[in-house]
Design a protein around this motif. Sequence first.
Motif, PDB file in Angstrom:
ATOM      1  N   PHE A  59      -3.371   9.403  -1.620  1.00 14.41           N
ATOM      2  CA  PHE A  59      -3.462   9.965  -0.262  1.00 14.41           C
ATOM      3  C   PHE A  59      -4.089   8.956   0.703  1.00 14.41           C
ATOM      4  CE2 PHE A  59      -7.406  11.098  -2.411  1.00 14.41           C
ATOM      5  CZ  PHE A  59      -8.386  10.773  -1.488  1.00 14.41           C
ATOM      6  N   LYS A  60      -4.670   7.893   0.132  1.00 11.86           N
ATOM      7  CA  LYS A  60      -5.282   6.857   0.969  1.00 11.86           C
ATOM      8  C   LYS A  60      -5.263   5.541   0.195  1.00 11.86           C
ATOM      9  CE  LYS A  60      -9.662   5.576   3.247  1.00 11.86           C
ATOM     10  NZ  LYS A  60     -11.070   5.966   3.477  1.00 11.86           N
TER      11      LYS A  60
ATOM     12  N   LEU B 122       0.832  -1.213   0.000  1.00 10.33           N
ATOM     13  CA  LEU B 122       0.000   0.000   0.000  1.00 10.33           C
ATOM     14  C   LEU B 122       0.860   1.254   0.000  1.00 10.33           C
ATOM     15  CD1 LEU B 122      -2.733  -1.089   2.595  1.00 10.33           C
ATOM     16  CD2 LEU B 122      -2.941  -1.035   0.101  1.00 10.33           C
ATOM     17  N   LYS B 123       1.944   1.230   0.757  1.00  7.81           N
ATOM     18  CA  LYS B 123       2.845   2.381   0.827  1.00  7.81           C
ATOM     19  C   LYS B 123       3.504   2.641  -0.531  1.00  7.81           C
ATOM     20  CE  LYS B 123       6.920   4.043   3.319  1.00  7.81           C
ATOM     21  NZ  LYS B 123       7.915   3.725   4.390  1.00  7.81           N
ATOM     22  N   GLU B 124       4.005   1.568  -1.162  1.00  8.73           N
ATOM     23  CA  GLU B 124       4.687   1.725  -2.445  1.00  8.73           C
ATOM     24  C   GLU B 124       3.709   2.161  -3.540  1.00  8.73           C
ATOM     25  OE1 GLU B 124       7.700   1.839  -2.606  1.00  8.73           O
ATOM     26  OE2 GLU B 124       8.480   0.708  -0.911  1.00  8.73           O
ATOM     27  N   LEU B 125       2.515   1.605  -3.532  1.00  8.58           N
ATOM     28  CA  LEU B 125       1.512   2.006  -4.528  1.00  8.58           C
ATOM     29  C   LEU B 125       1.103   3.461  -4.341  1.00  8.58           C
ATOM     30  CD1 LEU B 125      -0.776  -1.149  -4.674  1.00  8.58           C
ATOM     31  CD2 LEU B 125       0.671  -0.264  -6.507  1.00  8.58           C
ATOM     32  N   SER B 126       0.966   3.892  -3.099  1.00  8.22           N
ATOM     33  CA  SER B 126       0.626   5.292  -2.831  1.00  8.22           C
ATOM     34  C   SER B 126       1.716   6.210  -3.344  1.00  8.22           C
ATOM     35  CB  SER B 126       0.424   5.505  -1.325  1.00  8.22           C
ATOM     36  OG  SER B 126      -0.668   4.754  -0.850  1.00  8.22           O
ATOM     37  N   SER B 127       2.969   5.783  -3.149  1.00  7.04           N
ATOM     38  CA  SER B 127       4.098   6.577  -3.643  1.00  7.04           C
ATOM     39  C   SER B 127       4.106   6.626  -5.165  1.00  7.04           C
ATOM     40  CB  SER B 127       5.407   5.983  -3.120  1.00  7.04           C
ATOM     41  OG  SER B 127       6.518   6.639  -3.659  1.00  7.04           O
ATOM     42  N   LEU B 128       3.850   5.500  -5.814  1.00 10.28           N
ATOM     43  CA  LEU B 128       3.875   5.420  -7.276  1.00 10.28           C
ATOM     44  C   LEU B 128       2.736   6.203  -7.905  1.00 10.28           C
ATOM     45  CD1 LEU B 128       5.083   4.062  -9.861  1.00 10.28           C
ATOM     46  CD2 LEU B 128       3.428   2.227  -9.487  1.00 10.28           C
ATOM     47  N   LEU B 129       1.542   6.113  -7.319  1.00 10.72           N
ATOM     48  CA  LEU B 129       0.340   6.686  -7.938  1.00 10.72           C
ATOM     49  C   LEU B 129      -0.074   8.014  -7.320  1.00 10.72           C
ATOM     50  CD1 LEU B 129      -1.710   3.356  -8.139  1.00 10.72           C
ATOM     51  CD2 LEU B 129      -0.331   4.413  -9.949  1.00 10.72           C
ATOM     52  N   GLY B 130       0.719   8.501  -6.358  1.00 10.04           N
ATOM     53  CA  GLY B 130       0.383   9.772  -5.720  1.00 10.04           C
ATOM     54  C   GLY B 130      -0.869   9.668  -4.868  1.00 10.04           C
TER      55      GLY B 130
ATOM     56  N   VAL C  39      -6.551   2.365  -4.172  1.00  9.29           N
ATOM     57  CA  VAL C  39      -5.738   3.570  -3.975  1.00  9.29           C
ATOM     58  C   VAL C  39      -6.551   4.764  -4.461  1.00  9.29           C
ATOM     59  CG1 VAL C  39      -3.576   4.753  -4.498  1.00  9.29           C
ATOM     60  CG2 VAL C  39      -3.615   2.258  -4.350  1.00  9.29           C
ATOM     61  N   LEU C  40      -6.620   5.811  -3.626  1.00 14.95           N
ATOM     62  CA  LEU C  40      -7.300   7.053  -3.981  1.00 14.95           C
ATOM     63  C   LEU C  40      -6.246   8.133  -4.211  1.00 14.95           C
ATOM     64  CD1 LEU C  40     -10.159   6.914  -1.333  1.00 14.95           C
ATOM     65  CD2 LEU C  40     -10.288   6.263  -3.741  1.00 14.95           C
ATOM     66  N   SER C  41      -6.343   8.825  -5.360  1.00 11.98           N
ATOM     67  CA  SER C  41      -5.332   9.816  -5.733  1.00 11.98           C
ATOM     68  C   SER C  41      -5.990  11.048  -6.327  1.00 11.98           C
ATOM     69  CB  SER C  41      -4.348   9.212  -6.743  1.00 11.98           C
ATOM     70  OG  SER C  41      -3.433  10.169  -7.195  1.00 11.98           O
ATOM     71  N   TYR C  42      -5.372  12.206  -6.062  1.00 12.15           N
ATOM     72  CA  TYR C  42      -5.861  13.459  -6.643  1.00 12.15           C
ATOM     73  C   TYR C  42      -5.262  13.718  -8.015  1.00 12.15           C
ATOM     74  CZ  TYR C  42      -7.691  14.621  -2.002  1.00 12.15           C
ATOM     75  OH  TYR C  42      -8.383  14.623  -0.821  1.00 12.15           O
ATOM     76  N   GLN C  43      -4.223  12.957  -8.417  1.00 16.64           N
ATOM     77  CA  GLN C  43      -3.598  13.182  -9.711  1.00 16.64           C
ATOM     78  C   GLN C  43      -4.147  12.215 -10.757  1.00 16.64           C
ATOM     79  OE1 GLN C  43       0.525  12.430  -8.612  1.00 16.64           O
ATOM     80  NE2 GLN C  43       0.522  10.518  -9.751  1.00 16.64           N
TER      81      GLN C  43
ATOM     82  N   THR D 130      -5.244  -0.550   6.353  1.00 26.86           N
ATOM     83  CA  THR D 130      -5.312   0.773   5.744  1.00 26.86           C
ATOM     84  C   THR D 130      -3.953   1.453   5.811  1.00 26.86           C
ATOM     85  OG1 THR D 130      -6.002   1.748   7.855  1.00 26.86           O
ATOM     86  CG2 THR D 130      -7.746   1.077   6.332  1.00 26.86           C
ATOM     87  N   TYR D 131      -3.749   2.404   4.865  1.00 26.75           N
ATOM     88  CA  TYR D 131      -2.528   3.222   4.863  1.00 26.75           C
ATOM     89  C   TYR D 131      -2.897   4.617   4.366  1.00 26.75           C
ATOM     90  CZ  TYR D 131       2.081   5.043   3.781  1.00 26.75           C
ATOM     91  OH  TYR D 131       3.198   5.823   3.744  1.00 26.75           O
ATOM     92  N   PRO D 132      -2.437   5.656   5.060  1.00 27.80           N
ATOM     93  CA  PRO D 132      -1.688   5.641   6.328  1.00 27.80           C
ATOM     94  C   PRO D 132      -2.565   5.235   7.504  1.00 27.80           C
ATOM     95  CG  PRO D 132      -2.124   7.894   5.629  1.00 27.80           C
ATOM     96  CD  PRO D 132      -2.627   7.028   4.522  1.00 27.80           C
ATOM     97  N   SER D 133      -1.946   5.150   8.672  1.00 29.52           N
ATOM     98  CA  SER D 133      -2.614   4.582   9.848  1.00 29.52           C
ATOM     99  C   SER D 133      -3.764   5.437  10.353  1.00 29.52           C
ATOM    100  CB  SER D 133      -1.593   4.378  10.979  1.00 29.52           C
ATOM    101  OG  SER D 133      -0.962   5.594  11.320  1.00 29.52           O
ATOM    102  N   GLN D 134      -3.859   6.702   9.920  1.00 29.98           N
ATOM    103  CA  GLN D 134      -4.938   7.578  10.398  1.00 29.98           C
ATOM    104  C   GLN D 134      -6.311   7.070   9.959  1.00 29.98           C
ATOM    105  OE1 GLN D 134      -3.238  10.835   7.992  1.00 29.98           O
ATOM    106  NE2 GLN D 134      -5.333  11.293   7.372  1.00 29.98           N
ATOM    107  N   TYR D 135      -6.330   6.153   8.963  1.00 30.55           N
ATOM    108  CA  TYR D 135      -7.605   5.598   8.503  1.00 30.55           C
ATOM    109  C   TYR D 135      -7.896   4.224   9.111  1.00 30.55           C
ATOM    110  CZ  TYR D 135      -7.216   9.234   4.928  1.00 30.55           C
ATOM    111  OH  TYR D 135      -7.106  10.434   4.278  1.00 30.55           O
ATOM    112  N   SER D 136      -7.160   3.838  10.131  1.00 34.90           N
ATOM    113  CA  SER D 136      -7.318   2.502  10.716  1.00 34.90           C
ATOM    114  C   SER D 136      -8.697   2.286  11.328  1.00 34.90           C
ATOM    115  CB  SER D 136      -6.245   2.257  11.782  1.00 34.90           C
ATOM    116  OG  SER D 136      -6.343   3.214  12.818  1.00 34.90           O
TER     117      SER D 136
END
Length: 557
Positions: A187-188, A177-185, A271-275, A204-210
Amino acid sequence: MYNTNSYNNQPLPIMVLDCKKNILYTNIAFKQVFGTVKNFDRFSQRFFFNVCLLNSENIENHNPIMFALKSKENFFAQTSYQTNKNEYLNFDITSYQDKENTIILFNDTTFKKKYNSVLKDFLSIKKDYTELLNENKKYSEIQQKAQTQAIKMALLNRFTNQIRESVDINKVITSALKELSSLLGGFKAYFAENEGFKYKIKITYPSQYSYEEGKVISFDDSVNKSITSRTVHISYCLKEYNESSERFKTNTDRIILPIYHQSRLLGILIVLSYQKINLSYDDDVLKSITAQLSSAIVQASLFEQINEQNIQLEETLKELKETQLQLINSEKMASLGQLIAGVAHEINTPLASISSNNSILEKLIKKIPQTDDTSTIIDTLKEVNNIDKEAIKRISKIVVSLKQFVRLDEAELQLANINKELDLTLDLIRHETKNKIEIKKEYGNIKEIKCYPNMLNQVFMNLLMNACHSITDKGIITITTESDTKNLTIKIKDTGCGIKELDKEKIFLAGYTSKGVGVGTGLGLAISKKIIEKHNGQITFNSELGKGTEFIVTIPY
């Protein structure tokens, strides 16, 4: 004497040993790296050669520290060291011979090797990049794609390493999840397990959505169709999933990756992204991640199943061993009871005749006329008759003690005076202590305890016999009883040979014995421990080699 100041100023850890493996000195750097080492053998066993070409069954030849100690010349080796946390460090060890002593230096090369490896990779990438830059200045688009590919490969390498380094599926999924978030920009991101076109959020990633973990979600038909066809689904969405009560306020892309193992859907990555996502650049990376993650989930699941089976097997083995001990003890006591019953019967029959004859002889002696000629004979007969009478009492007492010791008919808990039970056991081992061992009784004013007396007698018999066997010449056994409002404590202390340090952790194991072959079964203390545990108590010991041992039995009232 060694110049300790010069050693302490050395940045490398230093250890000085004599030929008998005694640690003479360690400098400050050594203590900072390894701490205070008290047991040389345990310390040395944490080292092993990185490469060992010796084909030897002698385990010491595979231990670089022992090899350095035995070497008659200066010695160097590249080794690995296992820490208390099961981490591995690399050390170059160098030993020097100083008369009868050995000086060993430890050079930590762990981070040096890691740095060289990273530096080598970095220089290789840098070289490739420079060559591409110099050769393709006119082709900026190709250069950009090459850089992007390098980033993707680095991402895949990091993710692959995570899978190799851990069997914890939660860590592996979080890494994905961390790597995909980094690749695809993104935020969740989160992973949801398949529950028949409904999905339960697991990580979930990041942990604020646990707080969303455990929630069951679903999607529309277009998403379900993509998941069924095993294709990555990318769409602009207003709602995250059907059950969401909130709408996105800005343009949001939702990327859904199905995770399959063969024909079985394991779950989905979201993965949710704004880009804006261009799938043509990242499709190969996404497919590789999902494929590796699928294998990792299945392997982790199999590992968990095997681990659970191992735990169950260990528990079953433990139960079997305990049952085996109980069966052995029950059979032993039953056989002993039958033997004692038979012996008692065989003894009582002739003993009754002897006792009767003794009474008759006593009456006949009284009828013999008292004259000068018969006086000496009468006194001799009286003395012999009295000796026989005492022998009859002694034999009768032993028979009664044997019956009381076994008590096969007492299978229920009952009140017993432990002081009396100890005296009963002492009567039965009198042949072991007579003219050899002094018994000191320090009995307290204790109240009766509810117990299985025959079982506790078996414990006392085993502890007292062990104490007798540990005294080679003459010695003392001290028996102490005391109690408080909660517990009864029995202490049996001897002045025997004591217990070796290596044996202390094993003496309660079934089958382990420090006695010679054919002398001990190794079941006595194991059975004793189970008997005390059956009384909800505990048995511990203190021992010092050459000075003696004290066993402490504590039983709650």
